[in-house]
Design an enzyme around this catalytic site. Structure first.
Site, mmCIF file in Angstrom:
data_model
loop_
_atom_site.group_PDB
_atom_site.id
_atom_site.type_symbol
_atom_site.label_atom_id
_atom_site.label_comp_id
_atom_site.label_asym_id
_atom_site.label_seq_id
_atom_site.Cartn_x
_atom_site.Cartn_y
_atom_site.Cartn_z
ATOM 1 C CB SER A 80 -0.964 1.322 10.856
ATOM 2 O OG SER A 80 -0.186 1.094 9.697
ATOM 3 C CE LYS A 81 2.228 5.567 16.328
ATOM 4 N NZ LYS A 81 1.539 4.379 16.889
#
Length: 501
Positions: A255-256
RNA sequence: GUCCCCGUCGUCUAGCCCGGCCUAGGACAUCGCCCUUUCACGGCGGUAACACGGGUUCAAAUCCCGUCGGGGACGCCA
């Protein structure tokens, strides 16, 4: 027969954000499979979530896929034999199918209020039971249900899950079986009349004659519900292939917070599309033998097989991506790298947005000189500092450099060098070599003791590209009209001497 | 909690389905050497793994059972 057995696969993203690396990997595997089987790859936009879907994401998604090198045979932009390729206009179809299921007794109206359902769910969780629907409305009399609806009572529509185990085949994982006791009768139409994903996806896939559903393994627990929909509707169940998740370095879903996660991110970083494709293909798939890493597009198509897809999750390894990227940078034509590199330097404002012949040739040489040192093309701007920056006191402030000049001999070398380049005559690679020989004789310095001081003086670091290429490049650059003036060797030497004191 | 999926070097993986050829192969990363007036590239070499415990068998990374660990799903989200 051939026509009917033709492989048809699809990639069905929601346009609710940037195209995630895990999603393109799913798209890629679908595409590879279709290419190899001579089948069709279909792009379908799942935009039933009106709240979160945005047209611009659809546009970008299409752009990103094309950049990567994935194309499709049918899609919202191309059309095809089984429209629509956006879910928007199919509402009527979904409702008609639902009514049919009700008539056939395979689905029923459910009047249970959402709040009550939620309460039951929490209760079940608390008691450590499987939180499935009680089935309260399952055996409601249809005529009675119709009457309540007519009187204005809101009702969702639920599918009856048959009372036997649900089995399906998964190419990656083999046979999978779920007991009907762990799957709720799923709502297929909300009380608002809007259909639910697990239901819609089946109708769309069936309408589009999808033969193989290749998707992320987060859908694996949804699959029994979907299989039940296929069976209730009397539609052929496709083959499934559930791909494992892509993890970040800490073992959590990528994820980010792990950094770059979208195709757009990698593109901006200066990752070549063929490197990304090659890397992604190797994440969760390997050819037999497992001893080859470099796979251009056509080789991938030739070698790919769903049977060889790994079931276990894979950690995204940026270093290996970089390694492949370096490989493909070396393989690329100089023209292409010049172009891409120039764009990076332009973006950083180091060279003008549009370059004429003279400047463009020089920029090309700069890129040539620096490209072998980068993992990804955006590092070019950082590396180009040795050409564009030339800050003497900053160079001296670096402890490593200061240490070199603590030595008296190094200072002598610097002075000798500055004296000789001050003479104004053009500094060629040959002249440079002659100068170095003179200094060697004069100061007695040789090897690193001779070259390190000069290097630090010119580029602020004791390591860097070959002087034979570097010197002419600096000299040529100093004569060009650029947003940032490139200091000549003479200028650099003078400033450095002044800073050294 | 229940169900489902997964478990080979730090990482991606080959081998597993069809036990012996596995003193477990390749790649990235890492370490060392060579090349080089520097650094990088390149070349050569090294360190490093069958989650654990039982069982089956002459023989198990490979088959069976259990344990542990990780992930996912359980929604009138997609």
């Amino acid at each position: 027969m051939a026509a009917n057995n033709k492989v048809r696969v699809r990639f069905a993203p929601s346009p609710t954000g940037q195209l995630h690396i895990g999603n393109v990997r799913t798209a890629l595997f679908n595409w590879l499979f279709a290419q190899q089987k001579g089948g069709a790859f279909i792009l379908r936009i799942e935009d039933t979530d009106v709240e979160r879907s945005e047209a611009r994401y659809e546009t970008q998604l299409i752009e990103d896929m094309k950049w990567l090198g994935i194309d499709w045979d049918e899609g919202p932009d191309l059309g095809g034999p089984y429209p629509p390729y956006r879910q928007s206009d199919k509402m009527r179809v979904y409702r008609e199918y639902a009514e049919r299921l009700i008539k056939e007794g395979k689905a029923y109206y459910c009047f249970c209020p959402a709040e009550e359902l939620e309460r039951e769910r929490e209760q079940a969780l608390k008691e450590q039971r499987q939180p499935i629907y009680s089935g309260k409305c399952r055996n409601l009399d249809l005529a009675e249900a119709e009457r309540r609806r007519a009187s204005g009572e809101a009702a969702a529509i639920r599918l009856k899950i048959p009372e036997h185990p649900i089995r399906f085949h998964d190419i990656v994982r083999g046979d999978v079986e779920f007991s009907h006791e762990v799957v709720s009768d799923p709502i297929i139409i909300r009380s608002s009349g809007m259909p639910i994903y697990n239901y819609v996806v089946v109708i769309d896939d069936a309408d589009m004659k999808i033969t193989h559903v290749i998707r992320g393994d987060d859908h694996i627990s949804n699959t029994p519900k979907q299989v039940a929909v296929y069976e209730a509707l009397g539609l052929p169940v496709p083959e499934f292939a559930h791909l494992s998740t892509i993890l970040g370095p800490d073992g959590g879903r990528l994820s980010k917070r792990h950094g770059a996660t979208s195709v757009a991110n990698f593109r901006e970083m200066g990752i070549l599309p063929e490197a990304l494709m090659n890397y992604l293909a190797l994440l969760g798939w390997a050819p037999s033998g497992g001893d080859r890493e470099i796979f251009p597009k056509d080789e991938l198509i030739k070698e790919f097989s769903l049977e060889r897809v790994t079931p276990s999750p894979a950690v995204f390894d940026t270093e290996k991506l970089y390694w492949l990227n370096r490989h493909y940078i070396k393989q690329s034509s100089p023209e292409r790298i010049h172009q891409l590199g120039a764009e990076m330097l332009q973006r950083a404002g180091l060279v003008p947005a549009s370059v004429n012949g003279n400047v463009s040739g020089w920029v090309g040489s700069v890129v040539d000189l620096l490209a072998p040192y980068v993992d990804k093309l955006d590092q070019l701007t950082e590396k180009a500092k040795i050409i564009f920056d030339g800050n003497a006191s900053a160079a001296l402030a670096v402890p490593e450099n200061a240490e070199v000049f603590a030595n008296e001999k190094a200072r002598a070398v610097a002075q000798a060098f500055a004296k000789r380049v001050a003479a104004g005559q053009a500094l060629t690679a040959e002249r440079f070599k002659a100068i170095m020989d003179e200094i060697k004789a004069e100061t007695g310095a040789k090897g690193k003791d001779l070259f390190h001081p000069v290097r630090i003086m010119l580029i602020g670091s004791h390591s860097g590209p070959d002087f034979n290429k570097l010197i002419p490049l600096i000299e040529d650059g100093s004569k060009l009209e650029l947003p940032t003036h490139v200091k000549s060797v003479r200028e650099r030497a003078e400033e450095f001497l002044a800073a050294m004191g």
